[in-house]
Motif scaffolding. Structure first.
Motif, PDB file in Angstrom:
ATOM      1  N   LYS A 148       0.845  -1.196   0.000  1.00 38.55           N
ATOM      2  CA  LYS A 148       0.000   0.000   0.000  1.00 38.55           C
ATOM      3  C   LYS A 148       0.882   1.249   0.000  1.00 38.55           C
ATOM      4  CE  LYS A 148      -3.502   2.353   2.724  1.00 38.55           C
ATOM      5  NZ  LYS A 148      -4.146   2.443   4.029  1.00 38.55           N
ATOM      6  N   LYS A 149       0.553   2.183  -0.864  1.00 41.53           N
ATOM      7  CA  LYS A 149       1.316   3.429  -0.920  1.00 41.53           C
ATOM      8  C   LYS A 149       1.012   4.251   0.326  1.00 41.53           C
ATOM      9  CE  LYS A 149       2.443   7.299  -3.906  1.00 41.53           C
ATOM     10  NZ  LYS A 149       2.237   7.917  -5.228  1.00 41.53           N
ATOM     11  N   LEU A 150       2.072   4.648   1.002  1.00 37.37           N
ATOM     12  CA  LEU A 150       1.948   5.451   2.209  1.00 37.37           C
ATOM     13  C   LEU A 150       2.558   6.818   1.960  1.00 37.37           C
ATOM     14  CD1 LEU A 150       3.105   2.717   4.738  1.00 37.37           C
ATOM     15  CD2 LEU A 150       0.762   3.380   4.234  1.00 37.37           C
ATOM     16  N   SER A 151       2.255   7.756   2.802  1.00 37.22           N
ATOM     17  CA  SER A 151       2.826   9.087   2.637  1.00 37.22           C
ATOM     18  C   SER A 151       4.256   9.113   3.178  1.00 37.22           C
ATOM     19  CB  SER A 151       1.979  10.125   3.383  1.00 37.22           C
ATOM     20  OG  SER A 151       2.176  10.001   4.774  1.00 37.22           O
ATOM     21  N   SER A 152       5.006  10.090   2.727  1.00 37.48           N
ATOM     22  CA  SER A 152       6.367  10.250   3.238  1.00 37.48           C
ATOM     23  C   SER A 152       6.347  10.575   4.730  1.00 37.48           C
ATOM     24  CB  SER A 152       7.095  11.351   2.467  1.00 37.48           C
ATOM     25  OG  SER A 152       6.402  12.578   2.606  1.00 37.48           O
ATOM     26  N   LYS A 153       5.239  11.080   5.221  1.00 37.40           N
ATOM     27  CA  LYS A 153       5.102  11.387   6.653  1.00 37.40           C
ATOM     28  C   LYS A 153       5.247  10.106   7.492  1.00 37.40           C
ATOM     29  CE  LYS A 153       1.992  13.388  10.010  1.00 37.40           C
ATOM     30  NZ  LYS A 153       0.616  13.368  10.430  1.00 37.40           N
ATOM     31  N   VAL A 154       4.741   8.993   6.986  1.00 36.30           N
ATOM     32  CA  VAL A 154       4.851   7.726   7.714  1.00 36.30           C
ATOM     33  C   VAL A 154       6.314   7.309   7.819  1.00 36.30           C
ATOM     34  CG1 VAL A 154       4.178   5.299   7.737  1.00 36.30           C
ATOM     35  CG2 VAL A 154       2.534   7.032   7.044  1.00 36.30           C
ATOM     36  N   TYR A 155       7.084   7.568   6.755  1.00 33.18           N
ATOM     37  CA  TYR A 155       8.524   7.288   6.801  1.00 33.18           C
ATOM     38  C   TYR A 155       9.172   8.107   7.924  1.00 33.18           C
ATOM     39  CZ  TYR A 155      13.461   7.657   5.711  1.00 33.18           C
ATOM     40  OH  TYR A 155      14.827   7.680   5.817  1.00 33.18           O
ATOM     41  N   ASP A 156       8.844   9.387   8.001  1.00 31.76           N
ATOM     42  CA  ASP A 156       9.408  10.222   9.065  1.00 31.76           C
ATOM     43  C   ASP A 156       9.011   9.705  10.445  1.00 31.76           C
ATOM     44  OD1 ASP A 156      10.898  12.026   7.549  1.00 31.76           O
ATOM     45  OD2 ASP A 156       9.186  13.345   7.234  1.00 31.76           O
ATOM     46  N   GLU A 157       7.766   9.272  10.592  1.00 38.86           N
ATOM     47  CA  GLU A 157       7.319   8.715  11.867  1.00 38.86           C
ATOM     48  C   GLU A 157       8.132   7.468  12.222  1.00 38.86           C
ATOM     49  OE1 GLU A 157       3.130   8.010  11.415  1.00 38.86           O
ATOM     50  OE2 GLU A 157       2.657  10.150  11.313  1.00 38.86           O
ATOM     51  N   LEU A 158       8.357   6.607  11.238  1.00 37.69           N
ATOM     52  CA  LEU A 158       9.159   5.405  11.448  1.00 37.69           C
ATOM     53  C   LEU A 158      10.559   5.779  11.918  1.00 37.69           C
ATOM     54  CD1 LEU A 158       9.560   2.227   9.432  1.00 37.69           C
ATOM     55  CD2 LEU A 158      11.489   3.764   9.430  1.00 37.69           C
ATOM     56  N   MET A 159      11.190   6.726  11.239  1.00 36.23           N
ATOM     57  CA  MET A 159      12.562   7.095  11.585  1.00 36.23           C
ATOM     58  C   MET A 159      12.652   7.749  12.962  1.00 36.23           C
ATOM     59  SD  MET A 159      14.359   5.728   9.332  1.00 36.23           S
ATOM     60  CE  MET A 159      15.963   6.394   9.766  1.00 36.23           C
ATOM     61  N   VAL A 160      11.658   8.547  13.330  1.00 35.28           N
ATOM     62  CA  VAL A 160      11.664   9.144  14.669  1.00 35.28           C
ATOM     63  C   VAL A 160      11.437   8.058  15.719  1.00 35.28           C
ATOM     64  CG1 VAL A 160      10.433  10.727  16.220  1.00 35.28           C
ATOM     65  CG2 VAL A 160      11.040  11.466  13.900  1.00 35.28           C
ATOM     66  N   ALA A 161      10.544   7.096  15.439  1.00 37.15           N
ATOM     67  CA  ALA A 161      10.331   5.989  16.379  1.00 37.15           C
ATOM     68  C   ALA A 161      11.607   5.175  16.544  1.00 37.15           C
ATOM     69  CB  ALA A 161       9.183   5.098  15.889  1.00 37.15           C
ATOM     70  N   TYR A 162      12.379   5.051  15.476  1.00 38.80           N
ATOM     71  CA  TYR A 162      13.618   4.274  15.496  1.00 38.80           C
ATOM     72  C   TYR A 162      14.776   5.051  16.130  1.00 38.80           C
ATOM     73  CZ  TYR A 162      17.781   1.874  13.723  1.00 38.80           C
ATOM     74  OH  TYR A 162      18.988   1.242  13.616  1.00 38.80           O
ATOM     75  N   ALA A 163      15.012   6.264  15.656  1.00 35.49           N
ATOM     76  CA  ALA A 163      16.203   7.025  16.051  1.00 35.49           C
ATOM     77  C   ALA A 163      15.943   8.073  17.115  1.00 35.49           C
ATOM     78  CB  ALA A 163      16.808   7.701  14.816  1.00 35.49           C
ATOM     79  N   GLY A 164      14.683   8.429  17.321  1.00 39.31           N
ATOM     80  CA  GLY A 164      14.367   9.497  18.257  1.00 39.31           C
ATOM     81  C   GLY A 164      14.393  10.846  17.547  1.00 39.31           C
ATOM     82  N   PRO A 165      14.144  11.900  18.287  1.00 35.63           N
ATOM     83  CA  PRO A 165      14.062  13.232  17.676  1.00 35.63           C
ATOM     84  C   PRO A 165      15.366  13.699  17.032  1.00 35.63           C
ATOM     85  CG  PRO A 165      13.704  13.341  20.059  1.00 35.63           C
ATOM     86  CD  PRO A 165      13.842  11.900  19.700  1.00 35.63           C
ATOM     87  N   VAL A 166      16.483  13.073  17.363  1.00 33.72           N
ATOM     88  CA  VAL A 166      17.755  13.437  16.740  1.00 33.72           C
ATOM     89  C   VAL A 166      17.693  13.245  15.221  1.00 33.72           C
ATOM     90  CG1 VAL A 166      18.843  11.167  16.967  1.00 33.72           C
ATOM     91  CG2 VAL A 166      20.255  13.215  16.934  1.00 33.72           C
ATOM     92  N   TYR A 167      16.789  12.392  14.763  1.00 37.70           N
ATOM     93  CA  TYR A 167      16.652  12.145  13.329  1.00 37.70           C
ATOM     94  C   TYR A 167      16.437  13.450  12.555  1.00 37.70           C
ATOM     95  CZ  TYR A 167      14.443  11.010   8.926  1.00 37.70           C
ATOM     96  OH  TYR A 167      14.109  10.974   7.601  1.00 37.70           O
ATOM     97  N   HIS A 168      15.690  14.371  13.118  1.00 41.54           N
ATOM     98  CA  HIS A 168      15.385  15.625  12.415  1.00 41.54           C
ATOM     99  C   HIS A 168      16.646  16.432  12.088  1.00 41.54           C
ATOM    100  CE1 HIS A 168      11.113  15.047  12.689  1.00 41.54           C
ATOM    101  NE2 HIS A 168      11.189  14.879  13.987  1.00 41.54           N
ATOM    102  N   LYS A 169      17.720  16.215  12.797  1.00 41.80           N
ATOM    103  CA  LYS A 169      18.968  16.929  12.511  1.00 41.80           C
ATOM    104  C   LYS A 169      19.579  16.496  11.179  1.00 41.80           C
ATOM    105  CE  LYS A 169      20.273  17.698  17.307  1.00 41.80           C
ATOM    106  NZ  LYS A 169      21.284  17.474  18.332  1.00 41.80           N
ATOM    107  N   PHE A 170      19.247  15.295  10.719  1.00 43.79           N
ATOM    108  CA  PHE A 170      19.839  14.756   9.495  1.00 43.79           C
ATOM    109  C   PHE A 170      19.003  15.029   8.246  1.00 43.79           C
ATOM    110  CE2 PHE A 170      21.277  11.974  12.962  1.00 43.79           C
ATOM    111  CZ  PHE A 170      22.632  12.244  12.880  1.00 43.79           C
TER     112      PHE A 170
END
Length: 180
Positions: A148-170
């Motif tokens: 199922k096609k998901l939005s790029s927002k779901v990818y960001d949610e996944l990465m924040v769940a994985y890496a924490g808020p530090v992900y936004h720095k990258f």
């Protein structure tokens, strides 16, 4: 073929392939990958053909999305269909949306032909273009998916769940673009 969680027996070859297959600016810190794997936040898997080790994959799952962060076949084993077989195995192991990202395909890059080859490999194996590019650590990526096609927002949610808020720095959100 089978996928097995990495073990002490194969950690050295997994590490060597990781460092040789992925450019420095596309690698996460090795220690962080292992820690996340040990905590169950990511799944570091060795790829075996019977008793022969042939590669690695690292998958992060969040809700109804599994993200293939890394997939590499040992250089001596490439061209034997292992990559295609692994993708089929991943589709069965994670029976929901699977996403992965590849370096942007554009003629301006020195390894343009390699990027075209890589993208065509994934398209031949059933992945589709998501129609979105994003920038992380100054590298532009194209998103591909199956399911199922998901939005790029779901990818960001996944990465924040994985890496924490530090992900936004990258991430360079201003450089993101939709593909027509």
């Amino acid at each position: 073929m089978e996928l097995k969680k990495i073990s002490e027996n194969d950690i050295e070859q997994v590490s060597q392939l990781y460092y040789s297959a992925f450019p420095e600016d596309e690698r996460a810190p090795w220690k962080a990958l292992i820690e996340k794997h040990n905590k169950g936040k990511g799944e570091f898997l060795s790829i075996y053909d019977q008793n022969k080790w042939v590669g690695l994959t690292y998958v992060i799952t969040y809700q109804n999305l599994s993200y293939v962060l890394y997939l590499a076949i040992d250089e001596l084993q490439r061209g034997h269909g292992y990559g295609s077989s692994v993708l089929q195995m991943l589709k069965k192991r994670y029976p929901h949306t699977i996403m992965l990202c590849i370096e942007e395909v554009d003629e301006k890059y020195d390894n343009y032909k390699q990027r075209v080859h890589r993208k065509n490999f994934y398209l031949r194996n059933g992945l589709q273009e998501m129609g979105f590019k994003y920038v992380e650590k100054d590298v532009k990526y194209e998103m591909l998916y199956v399911g199922k096609k998901l939005s790029s927002k779901v990818y960001d949610e996944l990465m924040v769940a994985y890496a924490g808020p530090v992900y936004h720095k990258f991430r360079d959100y201003q450089a993101d673009e939709l593909i027509d």
